[in-house]
Design a protein around this motif. Structure first.
Motif, mmCIF file in Angstrom:
data_model
loop_
_atom_site.group_PDB
_atom_site.id
_atom_site.type_symbol
_atom_site.label_atom_id
_atom_site.label_comp_id
_atom_site.label_asym_id
_atom_site.label_seq_id
_atom_site.Cartn_x
_atom_site.Cartn_y
_atom_site.Cartn_z
ATOM 1 N N GLU A 1 -19.601 3.301 -23.964
ATOM 2 C CA GLU A 1 -21.046 3.081 -23.891
ATOM 3 C C GLU A 1 -21.653 3.785 -22.676
ATOM 4 O O GLU A 1 -22.767 4.315 -22.748
ATOM 5 C CB GLU A 1 -21.345 1.583 -23.852
ATOM 6 C CG GLU A 1 -20.988 0.823 -25.120
ATOM 7 C CD GLU A 1 -21.894 1.168 -26.296
ATOM 8 O OE1 GLU A 1 -22.993 1.712 -26.064
ATOM 9 O OE2 GLU A 1 -21.484 0.908 -27.434
ATOM 10 N N ARG B 1 -21.912 7.410 -23.548
ATOM 11 C CA ARG B 1 -22.976 7.635 -24.524
ATOM 12 C C ARG B 1 -24.340 7.617 -23.848
ATOM 13 O O ARG B 1 -25.253 8.355 -24.251
ATOM 14 C CB ARG B 1 -22.891 6.571 -25.620
ATOM 15 C CG ARG B 1 -23.706 6.872 -26.855
ATOM 16 C CD ARG B 1 -23.388 5.880 -27.965
ATOM 17 N NE ARG B 1 -22.029 6.080 -28.450
ATOM 18 C CZ ARG B 1 -21.098 5.142 -28.457
ATOM 19 N NH1 ARG B 1 -21.368 3.935 -27.986
ATOM 20 N NH2 ARG B 1 -19.894 5.389 -28.922
ATOM 21 N N ALA B 2 -24.500 6.802 -22.823
ATOM 22 C CA ALA B 2 -25.782 6.735 -22.113
ATOM 23 C C ALA B 2 -26.044 7.977 -21.261
ATOM 24 O O ALA B 2 -27.149 8.152 -20.751
ATOM 25 C CB ALA B 2 -25.834 5.483 -21.242
ATOM 26 N N MET C 1 -26.155 10.830 -22.503
ATOM 27 C CA MET C 1 -26.694 11.801 -23.458
ATOM 28 C C MET C 1 -28.064 12.338 -23.028
ATOM 29 O O MET C 1 -28.952 11.578 -22.652
ATOM 30 C CB MET C 1 -26.835 11.132 -24.833
ATOM 31 C CG MET C 1 -27.301 12.059 -25.949
ATOM 32 S SD MET C 1 -27.610 11.144 -27.486
ATOM 33 C CE MET C 1 -25.976 10.451 -27.796
ATOM 34 N N GLN D 1 -32.937 13.986 -26.868
ATOM 35 C CA GLN D 1 -32.716 14.601 -28.171
ATOM 36 C C GLN D 1 -34.046 14.882 -28.874
ATOM 37 O O GLN D 1 -34.350 14.322 -29.917
ATOM 38 C CB GLN D 1 -31.849 13.694 -29.033
ATOM 39 C CG GLN D 1 -30.515 13.313 -28.422
ATOM 40 C CD GLN D 1 -29.568 14.482 -28.314
ATOM 41 O OE1 GLN D 1 -29.193 15.076 -29.326
ATOM 42 N NE2 GLN D 1 -29.176 14.811 -27.098
ATOM 43 N N ASP E 1 -37.654 11.378 -28.394
ATOM 44 C CA ASP E 1 -36.600 10.659 -27.665
ATOM 45 C C ASP E 1 -36.984 10.457 -26.201
ATOM 46 O O ASP E 1 -36.225 10.759 -25.295
ATOM 47 C CB ASP E 1 -35.282 11.430 -27.782
ATOM 48 C CG ASP E 1 -34.077 10.586 -27.366
ATOM 49 O OD1 ASP E 1 -34.232 9.358 -27.289
ATOM 50 O OD2 ASP E 1 -33.008 11.163 -27.120
ATOM 51 N N SER F 1 -31.635 10.613 -22.715
ATOM 52 C CA SER F 1 -32.087 10.056 -23.987
ATOM 53 C C SER F 1 -32.575 8.618 -23.839
ATOM 54 O O SER F 1 -31.840 7.752 -23.352
ATOM 55 C CB SER F 1 -30.929 10.107 -24.990
ATOM 56 O OG SER F 1 -31.217 9.320 -26.124
ATOM 57 N N THR G 1 -33.324 6.818 -26.503
ATOM 58 C CA THR G 1 -32.615 6.103 -27.558
ATOM 59 C C THR G 1 -31.255 5.610 -27.059
ATOM 60 O O THR G 1 -30.845 4.477 -27.329
ATOM 61 C CB THR G 1 -32.417 7.011 -28.782
ATOM 62 O OG1 THR G 1 -33.699 7.432 -29.267
ATOM 63 C CG2 THR G 1 -31.671 6.282 -29.893
ATOM 64 N N ALA G 2 -30.564 6.477 -26.327
ATOM 65 C CA ALA G 2 -29.268 6.085 -25.775
ATOM 66 C C ALA G 2 -29.427 4.956 -24.767
ATOM 67 O O ALA G 2 -28.585 4.045 -24.702
ATOM 68 C CB ALA G 2 -28.591 7.289 -25.127
ATOM 69 N N GLY H 1 -29.825 1.728 -26.606
ATOM 70 C CA GLY H 1 -28.538 1.253 -27.108
ATOM 71 C C GLY H 1 -27.668 0.665 -26.023
ATOM 72 O O GLY H 1 -27.059 -0.404 -26.208
ATOM 73 N N PHE H 2 -27.599 1.341 -24.873
ATOM 74 C CA PHE H 2 -26.779 0.836 -23.783
ATOM 75 C C PHE H 2 -27.336 -0.483 -23.255
ATOM 76 O O PHE H 2 -26.580 -1.421 -22.965
ATOM 77 C CB PHE H 2 -26.699 1.863 -22.652
ATOM 78 C CG PHE H 2 -25.854 1.415 -21.490
ATOM 79 C CD1 PHE H 2 -24.475 1.394 -21.589
ATOM 80 C CD2 PHE H 2 -26.446 0.996 -20.298
ATOM 81 C CE1 PHE H 2 -23.681 0.963 -20.531
ATOM 82 C CE2 PHE H 2 -25.659 0.560 -19.238
ATOM 83 C CZ PHE H 2 -24.271 0.552 -19.357
#
Length: 411
Positions: free
Chosen positions: A256, A259-260, A262, A265, A269, A275, A277-278, A281-282
């Motif tokens: 995770e 992924r953060a 990123m 995008q 975004d 990002s 969006t990332a 999510g995180f």
């Protein structure tokens, strides 16, 4: 590669906060407000010491350092660990000491802003000053370099963290000044104090200001932010346990975090370098970990169920003598007991009551500062897993998982 501090933007979710995230913040606040409310302060203090041990154990485990809790506790009691275990045990003890310092600041209302650079440097300094020499050096580009306590990375060969290239050392002061300023603003409101914890945790590690110890400092910073936000449950829960174990499996934390990293995008975004969006999510994943750990600890430290487990243990150990059960149950419920009250609690003559009390103390179920001061509850190491299943090992425990977050990608 951008070398401006705005490279860490977005630092938080400031516009169009998903309803699922605000709902999770409310769930966290409500769950934390109930944690430990039925415990006597003396019993809660004893459990808080256990949680610090647990936090250090799991924080070290994230770094790949597996140290048995029994070895840590034995060393804290003055017993010298085996030479091959000594360095990792001292590392854990250093972590416990720093968290105890943070908790003392929070308990007295003197906790500074957790994202302030001076405070973060102090965490690193206190941690590494207590570290054994073996763990105060790293090998970097073939060179053995000393980690200077409380000092950020010096210019030289730059670091790499997996696929991520943190800011250059000569830009760290500007990045960390920007970090401190942004999170001072983002944590002003009650919702912001909680919502910003995941983002600050990631962005600190993204900057990677220290040569080593960034993960440990970030977890201690997150603990301080949790206490500052008033959701620490009197220090009775640990985020490190959840990060190490994940929601479904270990390994989620690092995945995770990566992924953060990123980058943005496209035009939908967010408007920062990274990002949005990332970050959503995180944040959803991290907040769910927090709620999961609060719920776990609420179940583990609930006074009624804790009394049941303690009573079952004592009855197994003393099947023909209920007196010690009655004594320990009384102290657990009321926090402490003057030694002279034992005859009243047990309904025995003084000599018989004194024998039961001495047995409870010698077996480690009760403790006191001196042989004459009041006794308080204790949780013997030999029976720790029986009293607290799943703290360090896997054991059946009926805790409903937190509900999923609709519309928030946590994978």
């Amino acid at each position: 590669m951008l070398e401006t501090p705005a490279r860490i933007e977005p630092c938080g979710i400031e516009e169009q906060i998903p309803e699922a995230l605000t709902d999770r913040v409310i769930e966290i606040r409500d769950a934390a407000s109930d944690l430990g409310h039925d415990l006597h302060p003396e019993s809660a203090a004893e459990l808080r010491s256990l949680v610090r041990l647990m936090n250090a154990y799991y924080s070290n485990l994230i770094e790949g350092h597996n140290t048995r809790p029994a070895d840590i506790e034995a060393a804290m009691a003055g017993r010298d660990p085996a030479p091959e275990k000594r360095a990792l045990v001292q590392e854990a003890i250093a972590h416990i000491a720093v968290q105890e310092w943070i908790d003392a600041l929070a308990d007295t209302g003197n906790l500074p802003e957790p994202c302030d650079l001076a405070f973060l440097l102090d965490i690193h300094r206190r941690f590494y000053e207590a570290m054994p020499e073996d763990l105060r050096f790293v090998t970097h580009h073939g060179q053995r370099i000393e980690i200077v306590p409380g000092v950020m990375r010096a210019p030289g060969p730059e670091v790499e963290v997996g696929q991520h290239l943190p800011p250059s050392a000569h830009r760290l002061s500007d990045f960390m000044a920007y970090f401190s300023k942004r999170y001072l603003g983002l944590t002003r409101g009650r919702t912001g104090q909680i919502l910003s914890i995941p983002a600050a945790h990631h962005r600190f590690n993204y900057i990677h200001p220290f040569l080593d110890g960034n993960g440990r400092v970030s977890r201690l910073m997150s603990h301080a932010m949790i206490r500052k936000a008033g959701i620490g449950g009197h220090g009775l829960w640990s985020v490190s346990r959840g990060l190490a174990r994940g929601l479904r499996e270990s390994g989620e934390y690092k995945a995770e975090m990566a992924r953060a990293d990123m980058p943005r995008q496209g035009d939908r975004d967010g408007r920062g370098n990274l990002s949005m969006t990332a970050l959503h999510g995180f944040t959803g994943w991290f907040l769910t970990v927090m709620l999961d750990q609060i719920r776990f600890t609420s179940t583990m430290f609930d006074l009624t169920t804790l009394q049941m487990r303690y009573t079952a243990l004592l009855r197994d150990l003393h099947p023909e003598d209920t007196r010690i059960v009655k004594l320990v149950d009384h102290v657990l419920r009321f926090g402490e007991m003057a030694r002279g009250d034992a005859p009243i609690v047990l309904g025995l003559k003084e000599r018989a009551a004194r024998e039961v009390l001495s047995k409870a103390v010698s077996d480690g179920f009760l403790k006191s500062s001196t042989p004459k001061t009041p006794v308080r509850i204790a949780f013997p190491l030999a029976y720790r897993e029986r009293l607290f299943p799943n703290l360090f090992t896997e054991a059946p425990l009926d805790i409903p998982p937190p509900p999923p977050l609709p519309g928030i990608p946590t994978r």
